[in-house]
Design a protein around this motif. Structure first.
Motif, PDB file in Angstrom:
ATOM      1  N   ILE A   1       0.820  -1.204   0.000  1.00 12.44           N
ATOM      2  CA  ILE A   1       0.000   0.000   0.000  1.00 12.44           C
ATOM      3  C   ILE A   1       0.858   1.260   0.000  1.00 12.44           C
ATOM      4  O   ILE A   1       0.571   2.218  -0.707  1.00 12.44           O
ATOM      5  CB  ILE A   1      -0.981  -0.024   1.190  1.00 12.44           C
ATOM      6  CG1 ILE A   1      -2.028  -1.109   0.941  1.00 12.44           C
ATOM      7  CG2 ILE A   1      -1.638   1.325   1.395  1.00 12.44           C
ATOM      8  CD1 ILE A   1      -2.929  -1.389   2.106  1.00 12.44           C
ATOM      9  N   VAL A   2       1.945   1.276   0.763  1.00 15.02           N
ATOM     10  CA  VAL A   2       2.792   2.463   0.877  1.00 15.02           C
ATOM     11  C   VAL A   2       3.716   2.614  -0.326  1.00 15.02           C
ATOM     12  O   VAL A   2       4.025   3.729  -0.740  1.00 15.02           O
ATOM     13  CB  VAL A   2       3.611   2.400   2.188  1.00 15.02           C
ATOM     14  CG1 VAL A   2       4.655   3.484   2.243  1.00 15.02           C
ATOM     15  CG2 VAL A   2       2.680   2.487   3.381  1.00 15.02           C
ATOM     16  N   ASN A   3       4.119   1.528  -0.925  1.00 13.78           N
ATOM     17  CA  ASN A   3       5.142   1.522  -1.965  1.00 13.78           C
ATOM     18  C   ASN A   3       4.644   2.124  -3.275  1.00 13.78           C
ATOM     19  O   ASN A   3       3.517   1.915  -3.682  1.00 13.78           O
ATOM     20  CB  ASN A   3       5.596   0.077  -2.199  1.00 13.78           C
ATOM     21  CG  ASN A   3       6.647  -0.019  -3.250  1.00 13.78           C
ATOM     22  OD1 ASN A   3       7.465   0.868  -3.402  1.00 13.78           O
ATOM     23  ND2 ASN A   3       6.620  -1.093  -3.982  1.00 13.78           N
ATOM     24  N   LYS A   4       5.530   2.842  -3.958  1.00 15.72           N
ATOM     25  CA  LYS A   4       5.218   3.430  -5.271  1.00 15.72           C
ATOM     26  C   LYS A   4       6.110   2.881  -6.380  1.00 15.72           C
ATOM     27  O   LYS A   4       5.897   3.162  -7.545  1.00 15.72           O
ATOM     28  CB  LYS A   4       5.408   4.958  -5.217  1.00 15.72           C
ATOM     29  CG  LYS A   4       4.589   5.643  -4.170  1.00 15.72           C
ATOM     30  CD  LYS A   4       3.165   5.793  -4.606  1.00 15.72           C
ATOM     31  CE  LYS A   4       2.440   6.650  -3.590  1.00 15.72           C
ATOM     32  NZ  LYS A   4       1.092   6.281  -3.383  1.00 15.72           N
ATOM     33  N   ASN A   5       7.117   2.093  -6.034  1.00 16.96           N
ATOM     34  CA  ASN A   5       8.090   1.602  -6.993  1.00 16.96           C
ATOM     35  C   ASN A   5       7.599   0.307  -7.659  1.00 16.96           C
ATOM     36  O   ASN A   5       7.236  -0.652  -6.986  1.00 16.96           O
ATOM     37  CB  ASN A   5       9.424   1.358  -6.274  1.00 16.96           C
ATOM     38  CG  ASN A   5      10.548   1.105  -7.228  1.00 16.96           C
ATOM     39  OD1 ASN A   5      10.345   0.789  -8.389  1.00 16.96           O
ATOM     40  ND2 ASN A   5      11.757   1.242  -6.724  1.00 16.96           N
ATOM     41  N   THR A   6       7.623   0.259  -8.977  1.00 16.91           N
ATOM     42  CA  THR A   6       7.160  -0.907  -9.719  1.00 16.91           C
ATOM     43  C   THR A   6       8.041  -2.123  -9.457  1.00 16.91           C
ATOM     44  O   THR A   6       7.542  -3.234  -9.308  1.00 16.91           O
ATOM     45  CB  THR A   6       7.159  -0.607 -11.232  1.00 16.91           C
ATOM     46  OG1 THR A   6       6.353   0.538 -11.457  1.00 16.91           O
ATOM     47  CG2 THR A   6       6.605  -1.770 -12.022  1.00 16.91           C
ATOM     48  N   TYR A   7       9.353  -1.923  -9.372  1.00 22.37           N
ATOM     49  CA  TYR A   7      10.261  -3.052  -9.188  1.00 22.37           C
ATOM     50  C   TYR A   7      10.080  -3.703  -7.822  1.00 22.37           C
ATOM     51  O   TYR A   7      10.175  -4.921  -7.687  1.00 22.37           O
ATOM     52  CB  TYR A   7      11.707  -2.606  -9.383  1.00 22.37           C
ATOM     53  CG  TYR A   7      11.965  -2.160 -10.803  1.00 22.37           C
ATOM     54  CD1 TYR A   7      11.921  -3.064 -11.848  1.00 22.37           C
ATOM     55  CD2 TYR A   7      12.216  -0.830 -11.098  1.00 22.37           C
ATOM     56  CE1 TYR A   7      12.137  -2.674 -13.157  1.00 22.37           C
ATOM     57  CE2 TYR A   7      12.437  -0.417 -12.400  1.00 22.37           C
ATOM     58  CZ  TYR A   7      12.394  -1.343 -13.433  1.00 22.37           C
ATOM     59  OH  TYR A   7      12.597  -0.946 -14.717  1.00 22.37           O
ATOM     60  N   VAL A   8       9.796  -2.905  -6.821  1.00 19.96           N
ATOM     61  CA  VAL A   8       9.532  -3.470  -5.491  1.00 19.96           C
ATOM     62  C   VAL A   8       8.247  -4.282  -5.533  1.00 19.96           C
ATOM     63  O   VAL A   8       8.175  -5.366  -4.957  1.00 19.96           O
ATOM     64  CB  VAL A   8       9.474  -2.359  -4.423  1.00 19.96           C
ATOM     65  CG1 VAL A   8       9.037  -2.915  -3.089  1.00 19.96           C
ATOM     66  CG2 VAL A   8      10.815  -1.660  -4.303  1.00 19.96           C
ATOM     67  N   ASN A   9       7.222  -3.783  -6.225  1.00 22.70           N
ATOM     68  CA  ASN A   9       5.974  -4.544  -6.347  1.00 22.70           C
ATOM     69  C   ASN A   9       6.199  -5.855  -7.091  1.00 22.70           C
ATOM     70  O   ASN A   9       5.638  -6.885  -6.733  1.00 22.70           O
ATOM     71  CB  ASN A   9       4.905  -3.716  -7.043  1.00 22.70           C
ATOM     72  CG  ASN A   9       4.281  -2.688  -6.134  1.00 22.70           C
ATOM     73  OD1 ASN A   9       4.285  -2.843  -4.922  1.00 22.70           O
ATOM     74  ND2 ASN A   9       3.764  -1.632  -6.718  1.00 22.70           N
ATOM     75  N   LEU A  10       7.009  -5.836  -8.134  1.00 17.32           N
ATOM     76  CA  LEU A  10       7.318  -7.074  -8.858  1.00 17.32           C
ATOM     77  C   LEU A  10       8.072  -8.052  -7.970  1.00 17.32           C
ATOM     78  O   LEU A  10       7.823  -9.263  -7.995  1.00 17.32           O
ATOM     79  CB  LEU A  10       8.107  -6.764 -10.127  1.00 17.32           C
ATOM     80  CG  LEU A  10       7.335  -5.995 -11.209  1.00 17.32           C
ATOM     81  CD1 LEU A  10       8.272  -5.637 -12.365  1.00 17.32           C
ATOM     82  CD2 LEU A  10       6.149  -6.785 -11.703  1.00 17.32           C
ATOM     83  N   PHE A  11       8.977  -7.548  -7.154  1.00 21.51           N
ATOM     84  CA  PHE A  11       9.705  -8.394  -6.210  1.00 21.51           C
ATOM     85  C   PHE A  11       8.735  -8.980  -5.179  1.00 21.51           C
ATOM     86  O   PHE A  11       8.815 -10.161  -4.832  1.00 21.51           O
ATOM     87  CB  PHE A  11      10.814  -7.594  -5.512  1.00 21.51           C
ATOM     88  CG  PHE A  11      11.533  -8.373  -4.457  1.00 21.51           C
ATOM     89  CD1 PHE A  11      12.413  -9.381  -4.803  1.00 21.51           C
ATOM     90  CD2 PHE A  11      11.318  -8.099  -3.112  1.00 21.51           C
ATOM     91  CE1 PHE A  11      13.069 -10.107  -3.829  1.00 21.51           C
ATOM     92  CE2 PHE A  11      11.965  -8.811  -2.129  1.00 21.51           C
ATOM     93  CZ  PHE A  11      12.850  -9.823  -2.493  1.00 21.51           C
ATOM     94  N   LEU A  12       7.800  -8.160  -4.695  1.00 18.82           N
ATOM     95  CA  LEU A  12       6.814  -8.648  -3.730  1.00 18.82           C
ATOM     96  C   LEU A  12       5.902  -9.701  -4.335  1.00 18.82           C
ATOM     97  O   LEU A  12       5.504 -10.638  -3.648  1.00 18.82           O
ATOM     98  CB  LEU A  12       5.984  -7.483  -3.191  1.00 18.82           C
ATOM     99  CG  LEU A  12       6.702  -6.549  -2.229  1.00 18.82           C
ATOM    100  CD1 LEU A  12       5.827  -5.358  -1.902  1.00 18.82           C
ATOM    101  CD2 LEU A  12       7.118  -7.276  -0.968  1.00 18.82           C
ATOM    102  N   ILE A  13       5.575  -9.550  -5.609  1.00 22.24           N
ATOM    103  CA  ILE A  13       4.775 -10.574  -6.282  1.00 22.24           C
ATOM    104  C   ILE A  13       5.504 -11.907  -6.236  1.00 22.24           C
ATOM    105  O   ILE A  13       4.917 -12.941  -5.898  1.00 22.24           O
ATOM    106  CB  ILE A  13       4.453 -10.152  -7.726  1.00 22.24           C
ATOM    107  CG1 ILE A  13       3.443  -9.012  -7.732  1.00 22.24           C
ATOM    108  CG2 ILE A  13       3.922 -11.325  -8.537  1.00 22.24           C
ATOM    109  CD1 ILE A  13       3.244  -8.374  -9.089  1.00 22.24           C
ATOM    110  N   LEU A  14       6.781 -11.900  -6.545  1.00 24.54           N
ATOM    111  CA  LEU A  14       7.580 -13.122  -6.494  1.00 24.54           C
ATOM    112  C   LEU A  14       7.627 -13.691  -5.078  1.00 24.54           C
ATOM    113  O   LEU A  14       7.444 -14.896  -4.871  1.00 24.54           O
ATOM    114  CB  LEU A  14       8.994 -12.848  -7.016  1.00 24.54           C
ATOM    115  CG  LEU A  14       9.955 -14.015  -7.001  1.00 24.54           C
ATOM    116  CD1 LEU A  14       9.478 -15.085  -7.982  1.00 24.54           C
ATOM    117  CD2 LEU A  14      11.349 -13.561  -7.345  1.00 24.54           C
ATOM    118  N   VAL A  15       7.836 -12.828  -4.092  1.00 26.18           N
ATOM    119  CA  VAL A  15       7.903 -13.279  -2.698  1.00 26.18           C
ATOM    120  C   VAL A  15       6.588 -13.912  -2.271  1.00 26.18           C
ATOM    121  O   VAL A  15       6.567 -14.984  -1.655  1.00 26.18           O
ATOM    122  CB  VAL A  15       8.265 -12.094  -1.769  1.00 26.18           C
ATOM    123  CG1 VAL A  15       8.017 -12.436  -0.312  1.00 26.18           C
ATOM    124  CG2 VAL A  15       9.707 -11.677  -1.984  1.00 26.18           C
TER     125      VAL A  15
END
Length: 107
Positions: free
Chosen positions: A61-75
């Protein structure tokens, strides 16, 4: 710029969906319908997955970075897979897997 926004929204919603699935699995465990077959040892798994799901929601919810979201998807894909694997085939000695995903009470 428009494509980047679409990718960021898609990644964000995918991560939220995966965290929600993990939260639903944790809720089933809290309600007693899911077990890892280790008796009181399940509390360690429950704490770990509850913490992971809570931190995941906050981060997504707080994050705005696409790469972090992609990493979280993998996690969260890995976390959901490991949760389901441990709740089925990888159950401990106290409640071996009988082919059912949910733990059905005998009473």
């Amino acid at each position: 710029m428009k494509n980047r926004e679409v990718i960021n929204k898609t990644a964000k919603y995918t991560a939220i969906t995966l965290v929600t699935i993990l939260n639903l699995l944790v809720l089933l465990m809290w309600l007693g319908h899911l077990s890892f077959g280790h008796g009181l040892g399940d509390i360690a798994y429950l704490g770990y997955y509850t913490l992971l799901a809570a931190v995941g929601y906050i981060t997504v919810i707080v994050n705005k970075n696409t790469y972090v979201n992609l990493f979280l998807i993998l996690v969260f894909i890995i976390a959901n897979f490991l949760f389901i694997q441990k709740a089925t085939i990888g159950r401990g000695p106290e409640q071996r897997w009988d082919g059912n995903f949910l733990v059905l009470s005998e009473t």
